[in-house]
Write a protein that holds these residues in place. Structure first.
Motif, mmCIF file in Angstrom:
data_model
loop_
_atom_site.group_PDB
_atom_site.id
_atom_site.type_symbol
_atom_site.label_atom_id
_atom_site.label_comp_id
_atom_site.label_asym_id
_atom_site.label_seq_id
_atom_site.Cartn_x
_atom_site.Cartn_y
_atom_site.Cartn_z
ATOM 1 N N ARG A 78 39.779 90.164 61.020
ATOM 2 C CA ARG A 78 41.143 89.707 61.441
ATOM 3 C C ARG A 78 42.204 90.423 61.177
ATOM 4 O O ARG A 78 43.340 90.374 61.762
ATOM 5 C CB ARG A 78 41.216 88.268 60.887
ATOM 6 N N LEU A 79 42.273 91.021 59.950
ATOM 7 C CA LEU A 79 43.529 91.709 59.315
ATOM 8 C C LEU A 79 43.728 92.923 60.121
ATOM 9 O O LEU A 79 44.503 93.327 60.540
ATOM 10 C CB LEU A 79 43.220 92.122 57.875
ATOM 11 N N LEU A 80 42.622 93.685 60.629
ATOM 12 C CA LEU A 80 42.552 95.143 61.265
ATOM 13 C C LEU A 80 43.025 94.679 62.817
ATOM 14 O O LEU A 80 43.790 95.442 63.120
ATOM 15 C CB LEU A 80 40.891 95.674 61.195
ATOM 16 N N GLU A 81 42.551 93.335 63.296
ATOM 17 C CA GLU A 81 43.090 93.189 64.646
ATOM 18 C C GLU A 81 44.565 93.038 64.497
ATOM 19 O O GLU A 81 45.435 93.251 65.666
ATOM 20 C CB GLU A 81 42.317 92.187 65.093
ATOM 21 N N GLU A 82 45.068 92.165 63.430
ATOM 22 C CA GLU A 82 46.763 91.707 63.606
ATOM 23 C C GLU A 82 47.305 93.201 63.301
ATOM 24 O O GLU A 82 48.387 93.496 63.815
ATOM 25 C CB GLU A 82 46.748 90.940 62.259
ATOM 26 N N ALA A 83 46.869 94.306 62.304
ATOM 27 C CA ALA A 83 47.362 95.514 62.198
ATOM 28 C C ALA A 83 47.563 96.350 63.485
ATOM 29 O O ALA A 83 48.579 96.824 63.657
ATOM 30 C CB ALA A 83 46.507 96.262 61.326
ATOM 31 N N VAL A 84 46.462 96.134 64.523
ATOM 32 C CA VAL A 84 46.491 96.977 65.760
ATOM 33 C C VAL A 84 47.337 96.315 66.432
ATOM 34 O O VAL A 84 48.185 97.029 67.329
ATOM 35 C CB VAL A 84 45.032 96.899 66.407
ATOM 36 N N ALA A 85 47.670 94.909 66.590
ATOM 37 C CA ALA A 85 48.442 94.451 67.562
ATOM 38 C C ALA A 85 49.984 94.511 67.152
ATOM 39 O O ALA A 85 50.862 94.850 67.855
ATOM 40 C CB ALA A 85 48.283 92.714 67.306
ATOM 41 N N LYS A 86 50.364 94.518 65.632
ATOM 42 C CA LYS A 86 51.588 94.758 65.360
ATOM 43 C C LYS A 86 52.044 96.373 65.493
ATOM 44 O O LYS A 86 53.130 96.593 65.974
ATOM 45 C CB LYS A 86 51.787 94.598 63.724
ATOM 46 N N ALA A 87 51.076 97.295 65.318
ATOM 47 C CA ALA A 87 51.363 98.648 65.729
ATOM 48 C C ALA A 87 51.766 98.983 67.064
ATOM 49 O O ALA A 87 52.506 99.695 67.514
ATOM 50 C CB ALA A 87 50.348 99.726 64.946
#
Length: 343
Positions: A78-87
């Motif tokens: 979940r954290l990695l998917e959020e990081a991808v979305a924000k970037a």
């Protein structure tokens, strides 16, 4: 059997004592390490929430990537998917590439090979996009540098044109002043020449009248000498024919004085005309060459009309410039003749 079992018992006893003393210490170390990890995780979560509230996308993505390495399973995913979305939303291509790489590795560890492959394909597309962006930035930098160079070149050209215009204007003013003085000098010279011609003409007429009066006086004297003395009556006499006038030699002194005056006046003004003539020839200003020759023509005709008159007439003829070699040859002969007169 007793001697062989005794060392075994001693070893078992030592092992038991070691476990009794070391186990509490290891438990304390593991507990301290767990507390330290929890503190780091809490700090990263606080950092993540603070970055989200302030809108610092790069810090928020970095905090999620750090937390994803400290947690496991679905939370890390979940954290990695959020990081991808924000970037992606912040258009941070370098950070997005790092986050997608971590996300693909997480999918691979969790056995989701399809999602891992799709993330790998997105990484390839993202790499192409980054290369395109770098190319655009490089092109923009090159265009900016080219525009600056063009602006500097245009500025230099404007400065150069301005200096040339100022130099041309100054030269035009100088040429106009020179030409004005040339016409003034020519007018004065022409006026002096007219006055000289009038003076010579009047001198010639006075000389002729004086010679005529002298001839008549001679005739009267001769008549008085030949008349008879103590005449009682007047006898018809033959009309007295006066002697033919004695031819008087031409007054070469006055002519010589006139030539000297014309030559002296010519030698005074000719050097400046000769310089103007050569300057106009060097610049290819044929109209000014003709004007200068016109100013020299009256004095040259007064000095020697046969030698210089035809030469000046040939140079100032209407279509003389069309035959440029012959015209330049006539100008060379005229310059040589003027230099001889100035010597």
């Amino acid at each position: 059997m007793r001697p062989a079992s005794r060392p075994f018992r001693l070893g078992s006893l030592f092992l038991l004592l070691t476990c009794l003393f070391v186990a509490p210490v290891l438990g304390q170390s593991h507990s301290a390490l767990a507390d330290s990890v929890k503190k780091v995780v809490a700090d990263q979560r606080s950092r993540m929430h603070l970055a989200d509230s302030t809108g610092d996308a790069r810090t928020a993505v970095d905090a999620r990537l750090t937390l994803a390495g400290m947690v496991k399973g679905k939370e890390a995913l979940r954290l990695l998917e959020e990081a991808v979305a924000k970037a992606d939303s912040a258009y941070l291509l370098d950070v997005e590439a790092m986050a997608r790489t971590r996300l693909a590795e997480q999918y691979e560890r969790m056995g989701n090979h399809r999602e891992a492959y799709e993330e790998a394909m997105r990484l390839v597309t993202l790499g192409d996009e980054r290369l395109s962006l770098q190319a655009m930035e490089s092109g923009a930098f090159t265009s900016h540098a080219l525009s600056q160079a063009t602006a500097e070149r245009d500025s230099l050209q404007r400065t150069w044109r301005k200096e040339i215009a100022e130099a041309d204007e100054a030269r035009g003013v100088s040429d106009a002043r020179t030409e004005r003085w040339m016409w003034i000098t020519t007018g004065i010279g022409a006026l002096c020449l007219i006055m000289l011609v009038v003076f010579l003409y009047r001198s010639t007429m006075v000389g002729k009248r004086t010679r005529s009066e002298i001839d008549e006086l001679r005739a009267e004297i001769v008549a008085l000498r030949t008349a008879p003395k103590n005449r009682l009556r007047e006898e018809p006499t033959m009309p007295v024919v006066p002697d033919p006038p004695v031819p008087v030699a031409a007054d070469t002194t006055k002519a010589t004085a006139l030539d000297d005056q014309v030559l002296a006046f010519f030698q005074k003004m000719a050097p400046e005309r000769l310089r103007s003539l050569r300057d106009a020839r060097s610049r290819g200003d044929n109209e000014k060459v003709v004007r200068v020759v016109h100013t020299l023509k009256p004095q040259l005709n007064a000095i020697d009309p046969v030698l210089y008159g035809d030469l000046c007439a040939a140079i100032t003829a209407k279509d003389a410039v069309n035959d440029l070699p012959g015209w330049n040859a006539d100008l060379d002969r005229l310059e040589a003749a003027v230099e001889r007169l100035l010597q």
